[in-house]
Scaffold this active site. Sequence first.
Site, PDB file in Angstrom:
ATOM      1  CD  GLU A  61      -1.412  -0.066   3.629  1.00  0.00           C
ATOM      2  OE1 GLU A  61      -2.055  -1.116   3.794  1.00  0.00           O
ATOM      3  OE2 GLU A  61      -1.602   0.977   4.266  1.00  0.00           O
ATOM      4  CB  CYS A  88      -1.948  -5.579   6.085  1.00  0.00           C
ATOM      5  SG  CYS A  88      -1.685  -3.951   6.790  1.00  0.00           S
ATOM      6  CG  HIS A 143      -1.975  -8.512   9.538  1.00  0.00           C
ATOM      7  ND1 HIS A 143      -0.773  -8.078   9.025  1.00  0.00           N
ATOM      8  CD2 HIS A 143      -2.659  -7.398   9.892  1.00  0.00           C
ATOM      9  CE1 HIS A 143      -0.734  -6.759   9.053  1.00  0.00           C
ATOM     10  NE2 HIS A 143      -1.870  -6.320   9.578  1.00  0.00           N
TER      11      HIS A 143
END
Lengths: 135, 350
Positions: free
Chosen positions: B81, B113, B235
Amino acid sequence: MTIPRFWREIPIRYNLMGSKCPLCGTVFFPPKEICKICRRVSIDQMIHEKLSGRGTILTHTTVHEAPTDFESQVPYYLAIIELDEGPSVLGQIADCTNGDLAIGKRVHSVFRRVSEDGVSGTIHYGYKFVLDHSR
Amino acid sequence: MNSGIVSYGAYIPFYRIDPESIGRQWGRNGADVGKALGVKMKSVPAQDEDAATMAVEASRCALKRAGIHPQDIGAIFVGSESHPYAVKPTATIVGEALEATPGLMAADMEFACKAGTAGMQNSMGLVMSKMVKYALAIGTDTAQGAPGNALEYTAAAGAAAFIIGLENTIATINHTVSFTTDTPDFWRRGGMKYPSHGGRFTGQPAYFRHVVSCGKELFSLAGTAPEDYQFAVFHQPNSKFPSKAGKMLGFSQQQLSEGLIVKEIGNTYSAASMIGLASVLDNANPGDRILLVSYGSGAGADGFDITVTPGIETFRKGINKTIREWISNYQLVDYGTYAKNLKKYKMEGE
């Protein structure tokens, strides 16, 4: 830097692409079309030679007064590096301080942003070097 | 025939900043914030590093480890990103730097992400359909948090690259599954420098719903339970979220610890779960089973059920730097240097 010039030099800037004389074995960086030792017999004989990026610091300096594009990086460090294949190259040493540098230290190349054509222009990527022991 | 991981590489910048230094700048107790988030420090890119340079370094590492000829790479996906250009692919820069051009497909991926693991799924499809021999999936980010925003304590920089193929794999990807909804928990509008987020809304309806649902879907698809896995990687925007998600799915802290690298380097966004997986692979043994669930705001989660093959033992001899070695090699910087490196100052003429 003009876009066509940067584009033409991408193999040199991204991958340290040099040239080698097949007659005497001398390696050149940046690449040469003619071997300076074998001269005219080397015309059309030179071959591409990708350099390893590994070398030794021959000498180094610290830049305190920089060109406009590099002002935000001062102080930064330049060195002449003798590459393992033979040629010497001027390059920036990244991720270090002046105290880290010394003649004879080993370095290897890394891929970094070298400059950019203003905030809206193209970004010029290329090689820099880091000390072997630090990275 | 299942596809798998043939090689991997990672890159973590040399510089770090600790929560104390960030808090000091904004009149907050940074140590307390860091403790609450479970983050000791975060990685900071140098001025001359961006998502493209880190992607190149991680990918070169992956290629070198497996001795793969770059011309055998048929596809490159770069998930980020923080692509250096709004229009002009990072993947072409990476492809050229790897000498994988011109006979390949290259594309930039975006999904907050989890853009890197979306690339892994795309890679699996391409190699399993035999459209390409190898595909390279990269997660790379120089994450930004607005000055003074809570994101500043964690938004970090790093990259991980995975080469996906059918043969000579070091880990087989048995199954993959995704869980996706339209959930506006975190976003950055076009032209804006910094992202915005929904505060506490980023938790239960966003991260936890997607990660836990994806994990359960994966259990169902693979016919597995938490005890079947030696490692689980999630994550990791901070230490608390993946620990809690792991607990909700039935994993112990021991199963999570090897892949939990956020404590040392912060949240590397697209690279976060992939560096966690790389850390696990640095230490896994043949037969070990790994569960990986990434998360991308907006929102979605990609789950992978992975089994380590005997190939890992030979492969490991070619690893010159483990994730733990990347993590332990750093230099702390102050807030001013961090702000300069991340171009938080607007310079004259800009």
